[in-house]
Write an enzyme that holds these catalytic residues in place. Sequence first.
Site, PDB file in Angstrom:
ATOM      1  N   GLU A   1      75.011  30.575  19.998  1.00 36.19           N
ATOM      2  CA  GLU A   1      76.113  31.319  19.389  1.00 36.19           C
ATOM      3  C   GLU A   1      77.121  30.421  18.671  1.00 36.19           C
ATOM      4  O   GLU A   1      77.990  30.922  17.958  1.00 36.19           O
ATOM      5  CB  GLU A   1      76.831  32.149  20.464  1.00 36.19           C
ATOM      6  CG  GLU A   1      75.965  33.301  20.973  1.00 36.19           C
ATOM      7  CD  GLU A   1      76.596  34.065  22.118  1.00 36.19           C
ATOM      8  OE1 GLU A   1      77.509  33.523  22.774  1.00 36.19           O
ATOM      9  OE2 GLU A   1      76.168  35.204  22.368  1.00 36.19           O
TER      10      GLU A   1
ATOM     11  N   GLU B   1      61.574  23.919  37.131  1.00 36.94           N
ATOM     12  CA  GLU B   1      62.916  23.620  37.613  1.00 36.94           C
ATOM     13  C   GLU B   1      62.916  22.551  38.694  1.00 36.94           C
ATOM     14  O   GLU B   1      63.949  21.970  39.004  1.00 36.94           O
ATOM     15  CB  GLU B   1      63.602  24.884  38.130  1.00 36.94           C
ATOM     16  CG  GLU B   1      63.119  25.398  39.469  1.00 36.94           C
ATOM     17  CD  GLU B   1      64.017  26.522  39.986  1.00 36.94           C
ATOM     18  OE1 GLU B   1      64.594  26.344  41.062  1.00 36.94           O
ATOM     19  OE2 GLU B   1      64.139  27.564  39.301  1.00 36.94           O
TER      20      GLU B   1
END
Length: 300
Positions: A86, A117
């Site tokens: 963004e 992860e």
Amino acid sequence: MNPSELAALTTEAFRPDLADIDRLPTAEIARLMNAEDQSVPAAVATQLPRIAAAVDATAARMARGGRLIYAGAGTAGRLGVLDASECPPTFNTAPGQVVGLIAGGRAAMTEAVEGAEDSRDLAAEDLAALRLRADDTVVGVSASGRTPYALGAVEHARTAGALTIGLVCNPGSALAAAADHAIEVVVGPEFVTGSTRLKAGTAQKLVLNMISTITMVRLGKTYGNLMVDVRATNDKLRARSHRIVALATGAPAPAIDAALAATDGEVKPAILTLLADVDADTAIRLLKETDGHLRAALER
């Protein structure tokens, strides 16, 4: 992480008082969940001095050409990618200036990637591919504060001399201890036990909003609270650009249209041409001389 370690985390704690929520009317579940969410901003508020210190350190490095890089797994990684994605339309950041890394790569945005992860080495490889520099900032994001990918990112970044920030939702975590700046937003047990996309995710989103937004304010990407570096890539954003120039200058619509046309749609120089009564080339030069800070350019 073994079961006993998991049980010790506040974000994994079981709430007996919520054990029968599946028997409640929908409206009551919504009320209870909303009440839980109201505690998140207060938890963030306890960390404001730490957030401010981390932002100032980040902005100083980005002013020298450094990058802001988020690294996380699962929800934490997705939130980092979201925040990074963004920044270009909101602040007209350069490609690669704000980066979101998620364990397992882009595929992990929509589905789990087995074992990603749990790998410190994978984080180091992802950062090495970016050719990490000392002026970069790496933000490890992990609700538990123990996610190997986030830990590996911060540890690798420190060896490269980069600034490191640890954003966690449990106290006394390994990630907080490893980072130059620890931001510990302790939100407590989740509404659905262990579902850290809830309060922990909300807390992470709020803090990431602060880190990117306030850093961009410090870098001169706003004029007051106006997005003067907005990139007008569609009709809505072109209309917003026009409105921003109007709010900043009070000029009539024809003058705003002419200013934006002269500056190829760029809001910041358009404002400068109107407020300083200079031509587009002069406005662009003044902004270059002041590293893009509109207020500084207006004082020239």
